[in-house]
Design an enzyme around this catalytic site. Sequence first.
Site, PDB file in Angstrom:
ATOM      1  N   SER A 401      -9.581  -0.223  -2.169  1.00 14.76           N
ATOM      2  CA  SER A 401      -9.494  -1.460  -2.039  1.00 14.76           C
ATOM      3  C   SER A 401     -10.673  -2.355  -1.485  1.00 14.76           C
ATOM      4  O   SER A 401     -11.789  -2.118  -2.151  1.00 14.76           O
ATOM      5  CB  SER A 401      -8.185  -1.861  -1.125  1.00 14.76           C
ATOM      6  OG  SER A 401      -7.999  -3.491  -1.427  1.00 14.76           O
ATOM      7  N   ASP A 458      -2.457  -1.739 -11.554  1.00 12.58           N
ATOM      8  CA  ASP A 458      -2.903  -2.361 -10.295  1.00 12.58           C
ATOM      9  C   ASP A 458      -3.704  -3.812 -10.519  1.00 12.58           C
ATOM     10  O   ASP A 458      -4.599  -3.989 -11.285  1.00 12.58           O
ATOM     11  CB  ASP A 458      -3.893  -1.382  -9.606  1.00 12.58           C
ATOM     12  CG  ASP A 458      -4.282  -1.646  -8.389  1.00 12.58           C
ATOM     13  OD1 ASP A 458      -3.836  -2.756  -7.730  1.00 12.58           O
ATOM     14  OD2 ASP A 458      -5.039  -0.906  -7.481  1.00 12.58           O
ATOM     15  N   HIS A 501      -0.926  -0.436  -5.960  1.00 11.22           N
ATOM     16  CA  HIS A 501      -2.123  -0.173  -5.318  1.00 11.22           C
ATOM     17  C   HIS A 501      -2.095   0.686  -4.122  1.00 11.22           C
ATOM     18  O   HIS A 501      -3.108   0.660  -3.553  1.00 11.22           O
ATOM     19  CB  HIS A 501      -2.421  -1.838  -4.636  1.00 11.22           C
ATOM     20  CG  HIS A 501      -3.675  -1.936  -4.249  1.00 11.22           C
ATOM     21  ND1 HIS A 501      -4.935  -1.942  -4.976  1.00 11.22           N
ATOM     22  CD2 HIS A 501      -4.090  -2.295  -2.867  1.00 11.22           C
ATOM     23  CE1 HIS A 501      -5.922  -2.048  -4.343  1.00 11.22           C
ATOM     24  NE2 HIS A 501      -5.376  -2.371  -2.989  1.00 11.22           N
TER      25      HIS A 501
END
Length: 579
Positions: A401, A458, A501
């Site tokens: 991320s 995602d 995610h």
Amino acid sequence: MSFYMQPTKNRTDALSVFFPAPSLLSRIVASFPRLMSLGSAAAAPPRHVSPVRNAFHRRRPRSPLAPLITRPRAATPFNKAVAAAGVHVDGSAAASSSPAAVISTRNHLSNLERLLQKNQAPPPPHLVEEEPEPRRHSPSSSIHQTRGRLLNALNLSSAPFLNSSDKKTEEMSPRSLTRLHRLLSNSTRPSPRGTIGPRWRQYHGAANWDGLLEPLDVHLRRELVRYGELVQATYHAFHSNLTAAPPDRPRPVVLPDWSYRVTRNLFATASVELPAWVQTVAPWMMAAQRTSWIGCVAVCDNEREIQRMGRRDIVIALRGTSTCLEWAENLRAGLVPVDDDGEDVTDPQGDVPKVECGFHSLYKTAGPDMPSLSSSVVAEVRKLTEKYAGEEISITVVGHSLGAALAVLIADELAARAPPHVPTAVFSFGSPRVGNQAFAARVERRGVKVLRVVNARDLVTRVPMVLPSRTGGYTHVGRELLVDCRMSPYLRPDADPACCHDLEAYLHLVDGFMATNSPFRSDAKRGLARLLTQQSSNVKKLYVSKARAIQVQSTPGFPRRHCGHTLPSTLSIENLEVR
């Protein structure tokens, strides 16, 4: 003198006059009366049978459906059940002692029909599953009903070799309880580490991983999972002791790979100015720490692992967004030029490399008593490369991320400042777009190799919003390994965005990935305990129910993040949500 012989016992004595010793002729003559009596109506005397055989025959059970030879029946529960069912046994067969006394085929079928039509007591509920009644009668349903009555009458309804279920189970369900117990437990069994020394540069991206992604190479899969677990360790280190250590203080990092040793803690500082209305709506955000621990630098110092990998590996591991100020920085989606300490950053086409404003702020901003993330990483890597000069060294930057975006910025700068013979590679999970086309071209021009693991569902990998590249919009960097949570037999096909995610979901998908449009790897060894702990609502109902049934207790995993607050990481299987 008459030679007529009466058929008496004295005939043998008379013959003994001519044949004093027993001979073959005397035996044949003695057997004449017996041979002649076969055609008469008189019954032959019963054959002598030993008492052992008679006892054996009396105790031998016989079928009530085919009583070919009548024998005394013991008063067993089975025979009582047959008598209660009204099965008729031919009386002539019972009275006759001749071997030819058998029951006819018609009588046999009649007994079978009466046995099946007799009302039986309902079997115990734990032996028979309730099944909905068919809406219409069909030949197949009649066959199944007849088969069920027969098995119940013979007390074979629970036999494992005859009891087959027609219900469809979930695809790729575990083959045995032992495998299911291992999958649902936290006892991870990683794939064996093979020696990659002779080809380590290929696995590090020297040829852009050509020929290693489709299908996914077994050694590359193992390396991806291993680097992902290092990122998980940074999440765990940040969230495990929020009260014991402030966000801007070093933290003990327990790496899952003991071959690596942490050499430096890394911090990132936010420079975002929150609007005045935040003081009214969420005053606790105004008191949040601007500087937070975000990762670490580690080096492999195990000689055996160095020999397996073919080089000494320097790893920079970075976690994802975990504080409110980091979330605020993520929302600053404007592009800003990359500042390389006064260097000319214009590419040959005249375009200026630009990156997202929030990522650049976290990377370059220094705290009151803390250096910036950029200067900390550059100083530590320079120290390590000088210490191990003369050895084969690689620099690997891994992140998830926000950490994946910062990993690209770090690799871009290290490629310009590290020794030219030291290769730099990035392995990222769920990375957003970082900069424009000019920045991506510069990263590739400097020799940085980037492999992005992307979940097709995602949403983070699709932000910031894309504009056409020719207008200076965002674009991704490097190669892409595309996985899809819908290919997993354990995750729900409608998994929510948080699951798509989640880093553990990424590692689960990588561990089971073989190739695009290929089924999930049947011998995947990564357990489901962390998925059950963090994403129980997104795991299929079958496996959550099985986890309850075998009473598997989840061990603490890496907790979920939400604006700096830690959600409970220990979750009992009994409390898992089933959807």
